[in-house]
Design a protein around this motif. Structure first.
Motif, short mmCIF file in Angstrom:
data_model
loop_
_atom_site.label_atom_id
_atom_site.label_comp_id
_atom_site.label_asym_id
_atom_site.label_seq_id
_atom_site.Cartn_x
_atom_site.Cartn_y
_atom_site.Cartn_z
N UNK A 243 16.78 -19.92 19.78
CA UNK A 243 16.68 -18.68 20.28
C UNK A 243 15.42 -17.91 20.64
N UNK A 244 14.63 -18.07 19.66
CA UNK A 244 13.29 -17.31 19.40
C UNK A 244 12.84 -18.09 20.29
N UNK A 245 12.22 -17.01 22.07
CA UNK A 245 10.76 -17.80 22.76
C UNK A 245 9.72 -17.73 22.58
N UNK A 246 8.68 -18.39 22.93
CA UNK A 246 7.59 -18.22 21.10
C UNK A 246 6.50 -17.90 22.46
N UNK A 247 5.69 -16.89 22.61
CA UNK A 247 4.31 -16.37 22.72
C UNK A 247 2.93 -17.22 22.39
N UNK A 248 2.54 -17.53 22.62
CA UNK A 248 0.86 -17.93 21.68
C UNK A 248 0.01 -17.09 22.78
N UNK A 249 -0.96 -16.89 21.34
CA UNK A 249 -2.00 -15.88 21.69
C UNK A 249 -3.49 -16.34 20.90
N UNK A 250 -3.97 -16.96 21.62
CA UNK A 250 -5.27 -17.29 20.58
C UNK A 250 -6.93 -16.43 21.50
N UNK A 251 -7.45 -15.96 20.15
CA UNK A 251 -8.52 -14.85 20.42
C UNK A 251 -9.91 -16.19 19.74
N UNK A 252 -10.95 -15.74 20.35
CA UNK A 252 -12.25 -15.12 19.86
C UNK A 252 -12.43 -15.09 18.30
N UNK A 253 -11.97 -13.84 17.86
CA UNK A 253 -12.53 -13.31 16.81
C UNK A 253 -11.18 -11.75 16.77
N UNK A 254 -12.04 -10.80 15.43
CA UNK A 254 -10.61 -9.30 15.76
C UNK A 254 -9.95 -9.71 14.83
N UNK A 255 -9.60 -9.92 13.75
CA UNK A 255 -8.14 -10.45 13.98
C UNK A 255 -7.19 -8.72 13.87
N UNK A 256 -7.65 -7.87 13.31
CA UNK A 256 -7.58 -6.72 12.79
C UNK A 256 -7.24 -5.32 14.15
N UNK A 257 -8.09 -5.70 15.17
CA UNK A 257 -7.90 -5.08 16.74
C UNK A 257 -6.81 -5.79 17.73
#
Length: 308
Positions: A243-257
């Motif tokens: 029941x949970x749709x999932x959107x995946x977002x991958x970035x090069x850096x900056x986990x806090x930001x």
């Protein structure tokens, strides 16, 4: 896939949503959030307050803190804090089951002990804080040493956004603690009937060090590796929570930001209590540290113990 133990006390129907109160505006905001959550899940809300008589004795110095008048005044204030919080909770959810508890020890000890079998522990944090030390000793201790899920609700101007299509966001870094966060995030998204955004950054470098570069991974091999890591951490959970749709977002850096930016659009951000760069003995990683200070929505720090 890691799975929750079915006998874990946090998962029992009798497990309570627990919130600490000290009469401050920040704690009232935590009570508001906790009452809504408890009501939506049909759980009891337990509101707790620690008198911390030891600290009172130290503050009074040569005065006799055990004098009946002083003790009575401290107890009266504690009772008033609990009554005010209970009144607020009933206004938020009139049919909510509410229990209150006061003890002579400090609130941190009480909350850490109770977190072992609570559904979750909720605490309020004041706005515009500078360093982590300014969060307060109670919040710092509970977030670092609590069990299960600890939620920090910041005292901010934005509303609590307990729904309305806002997603739950989870930070994924490939560490075992991250798997605990994934488990908690799927559960929260399912309970809240919303989508889940899984956020991963390939490295822990600060985002501003990549100023002028695209906020995407341009190297195909690195991008593929990052997607593979995310897939591995999500493996099995989408089947468990269809029941949970999932959107995946991958970035090069900056986990806090990245997570801070997503917190502007989220109703809850979930992180593990220590990430891939955590040092032994450091019970809250730098990302969790920053988020509980500066996120734009409540932050859940997941201490969930999992087994395979």
């Amino acid at each position: 896939m890691a799975t929750h133990r079915i006998d874990r006390p946090h998962n029992l129907a009798s497990a309570e949503v627990m919130v600490g109160t000290d009469g401050s505006a920040a704690s009232h905001r935590a009570v508001h959030w906790a009452a809504e959550t408890a009501a939506q899940r049909g759980r009891t809300l337990r509101i707790v307050h620690g008198l911390d008589l030891t600290a009172a004795a130290a503050a009074l110095g040569s005065y006799d803190v055990l004098a009946p008048g002083v003790i009575d005044n401290i107890r009266r204030c504690g009772t008033e804090h609990l009554a005010s919080a209970a009144h607020l909770a009933r206004a938020i959810a009139p049919g909510l089951r509410i229990r209150t508890e006061v003890c002579e020890a400090e609130s941190a000890r009480l909350l850490i002990a109770r977190s072992a079998d609570a559904h979750m522990v909720v605490l309020g944090a004041a706005g515009d804080i500078g360093t982590f030390a300014h969060l307060g000793s109670t919040l710092l201790a509970v977030v670092a040493h609590g069990h299960g899920a600890v939620v920090v609700v910041r005292h901010r101007g934005a509303d609590l956004r307990p729904g309305g299509g806002y997603p739950v966001v989870v930070g994924i870094d490939g560490s075992p603690r991250s798997q605990a966060a994934v488990a908690a995030a799927f559960h929260e998204a399912s309970e809240r009937k919303t989508r889940l955004v899984a956020v991963h950054t390939w490295c822990d470098q600060r985002f501003d060090r990549f100023a002028g570069y695209p906020n995407t991974i341009t190297d195909p091999e690195v991008a593929a590796a990052a997607q593979t890591l995310v897939s591995e951490q999500l493996a099995g959970w989408q089947e468990k929570y269809p029941d949970v749709p999932v959107l995946r977002k991958v970035y090069p850096a900056g986990p806090i930001h990245q997570l801070s930016e997503w917190s502007k659009l989220a109703q809850l951000v979930v992180v593990g209590n220590r990430g891939r760069g955590g040092f032994r003995g450091l019970l809250l990683g730098s990302t969790g540290n920053a988020l509980v200070q500066h996120a734009h929505c409540p932050v859940m720090v997941a201490h969930t113990e999992l087994h395979r």
